[in-house]
Design a protein around this motif. Structure first.
Motif, PDB file in Angstrom:
ATOM      1  N   UNK A  52       0.843  -1.196   0.000  1.00 58.28           N
ATOM      2  CA  UNK A  52       0.000   0.000   0.000  1.00 58.28           C
ATOM      3  C   UNK A  52       0.878   1.246   0.000  1.00 58.28           C
ATOM      4  N   UNK A  53       0.343   2.339  -0.525  1.00 58.13           N
ATOM      5  CA  UNK A  53       1.077   3.600  -0.589  1.00 58.13           C
ATOM      6  C   UNK A  53       0.531   4.555   0.479  1.00 58.13           C
ATOM      7  N   UNK A  54       1.451   5.173   1.214  1.00 59.89           N
ATOM      8  CA  UNK A  54       1.063   6.132   2.240  1.00 59.89           C
ATOM      9  C   UNK A  54       1.959   7.362   2.159  1.00 59.89           C
ATOM     10  N   UNK A  55       1.350   8.531   2.297  1.00 60.96           N
ATOM     11  CA  UNK A  55       2.090   9.787   2.270  1.00 60.96           C
ATOM     12  C   UNK A  55       2.889   9.948   3.554  1.00 60.96           C
ATOM     13  N   UNK A  56       4.077  10.518   3.424  1.00 62.23           N
ATOM     14  CA  UNK A  56       4.906  10.792   4.589  1.00 62.23           C
ATOM     15  C   UNK A  56       4.408  12.064   5.275  1.00 62.23           C
ATOM     16  N   UNK A  57       4.243  11.999   6.596  1.00 60.89           N
ATOM     17  CA  UNK A  57       3.677  13.137   7.324  1.00 60.89           C
ATOM     18  C   UNK A  57       4.605  13.626   8.427  1.00 60.89           C
ATOM     19  N   UNK A  58       5.867  13.193   8.412  1.00 59.82           N
ATOM     20  CA  UNK A  58       6.811  13.613   9.436  1.00 59.82           C
ATOM     21  C   UNK A  58       7.624  14.819   9.011  1.00 59.82           C
ATOM     22  N   UNK A  59       8.854  14.878   9.530  1.00 63.58           N
ATOM     23  CA  UNK A  59       9.759  15.993   9.272  1.00 63.58           C
ATOM     24  C   UNK A  59      10.842  15.549   8.297  1.00 63.58           C
ATOM     25  N   UNK A  60      10.918  16.162   7.100  1.00 62.64           N
ATOM     26  CA  UNK A  60      11.938  15.761   6.129  1.00 62.64           C
ATOM     27  C   UNK A  60      13.372  15.931   6.645  1.00 62.64           C
ATOM     28  N   UNK A  61      13.563  16.769   7.633  1.00 57.40           N
ATOM     29  CA  UNK A  61      14.905  16.990   8.171  1.00 57.40           C
ATOM     30  C   UNK A  61      15.306  15.919   9.183  1.00 57.40           C
ATOM     31  N   UNK A  62      14.358  15.108   9.619  1.00 55.55           N
ATOM     32  CA  UNK A  62      14.631  14.042  10.586  1.00 55.55           C
ATOM     33  C   UNK A  62      14.808  12.729   9.843  1.00 55.55           C
TER      34      UNK A  62
END
Length: 324
Positions: free
Chosen positions: A57-67
């Motif tokens: 399944x595909x899920x959008x990333x919702x965190x911090x791109x810098x982490x």
């Protein structure tokens, strides 16, 4: 647009944390078992989650791109789904190992003078990192976030606490649907003036597209969870595909997709959704004119004919030459 590699790497990660972030929505925090840095990504990116039961399944990333120590996704339980979200909610627990592919980005954040973000339900997930990025840049923006009820709206409290002047919450049971007529009443001068980003259920996307019909080309950016209702329409005739790297010519009959024919010929190619929404099977077109039937590429990207999604798209020319 970035084309996915045909040998895209996969990583086995561990579910470090699983938490309820709204009614029917859980957030997974994924980390490398050895603590290694994870792949870099930009707002709008998603990944393939290869679940232990074999579902992808595909899920959008919702965190911090810098982490780079963790990747975070939020998953809505879909009662009428095909089982992926139920597995995540009911079976997947902290400590379980899952495989990921990606991240990849077909919903990139473009540079603009100002932004209007429209989110419906779990469609807030790709929008959340965008909001943080634009807010940090000091540019002008507004988020209108709709949902069935307040309790079903993930990250609602976080957004209101962080950006009380920029975020408006619209629970449908209290205020009705988003007032798109007002929100989209004033088109920008050009595509770089005001960028509109929308993610959510198909009904919201179709309504936003109608309201943005008079906006400058390229101003509207959408991401779909399911294919457009009209995506598969069009003639189904046979044609040839030439696989440039494999040195083969294959016939694609009317009843089969390019992807199915290529796989049957034993040529490796990545794929996932097989309905033209995830972008995993994106393939470079070297010659010929594709008949685009996906729900990923923009009209401008389709016009260039540089890439195509071979799981659903076909050919307008007798032969396509593909970088396979």
């Amino acid at each position: 647009m970035t084309t996915a590699s045909h040998t895209e790497p996969e990583l086995d990660l561990v579910v470090a944390r699983k938490e309820v972030v709204a009614e029917g929505v859980v957030r997974l925090t994924l980390r490398h078992p050895d603590g290694r840095p994870l792949p870099a990504w930009q707002p709008g990116a998603h990944l393939d989650l290869v679940l232990p039961n074999g579902l992808v399944r595909q899920y959008s990333l919702c965190g911090d791109p810098h982490d780079l120590s963790a990747l975070r996704v939020a998953v809505l339980r879909e009662a009428a789904g095909r089982g992926g979200s139920r597995y995540v909610h009911d079976t997947l627990t902290e400590g379980h190992q899952v495989r990921i592919r990606g991240p990849r980005n077909h919903f990139p954040l473009v540079r603009a003078e100002r932004y209007l973000f429209l989110a419906g339900g779990v469609g807030i997930t790709p929008i959340l990192p965008m909001v943080r990025s634009v807010a940090a840049s000091g540019r002008e923006w507004h988020l209108a976030y709709g949902g069935r009820t307040r309790t079903s709206m993930a990250f609602r409290e976080e957004l209101l606490a962080s950006y009380p002047e920029r975020v408006s919450i619209h629970p449908q049971d209290e205020h009705g649907p988003l007032d798109l007529s007002s929100l989209l009443a004033h088109p920008g001068r050009d595509a770089t003036d005001t960028a509109v980003y929308c993610c959510g259920p198909e009904s919201l996307l179709l309504a936003v597209e109608r309201h943005c019909a008079a906006w400058p080309a390229g101003a509207l950016h959408v991401e779909r969870f399911s294919p457009r209702a009209t995506a598969a329409e069009g003639p189904r005739e046979s044609f040839e595909v030439e696989l440039a790297r494999a040195g083969r010519v294959l016939t694609v009959p009317a009843e089969h997709s390019i992807l199915a024919v290529v796989e049957q010929a034993g040529v490796p190619v990545l794929s996932s959704c097989r309905e033209g929404t995830c972008g995993t099977c994106e393939t470079t077109v070297l010659s010929g004119r594709p008949d685009h039937r996906d729900s990923v590429l923009t009209d401008e990207e389709k016009a260039t004919a540089d890439v195509m999604m071979i799981c659903v798209s076909r050919s307008c020319s007798p032969r396509l030459v593909l970088d396979l």
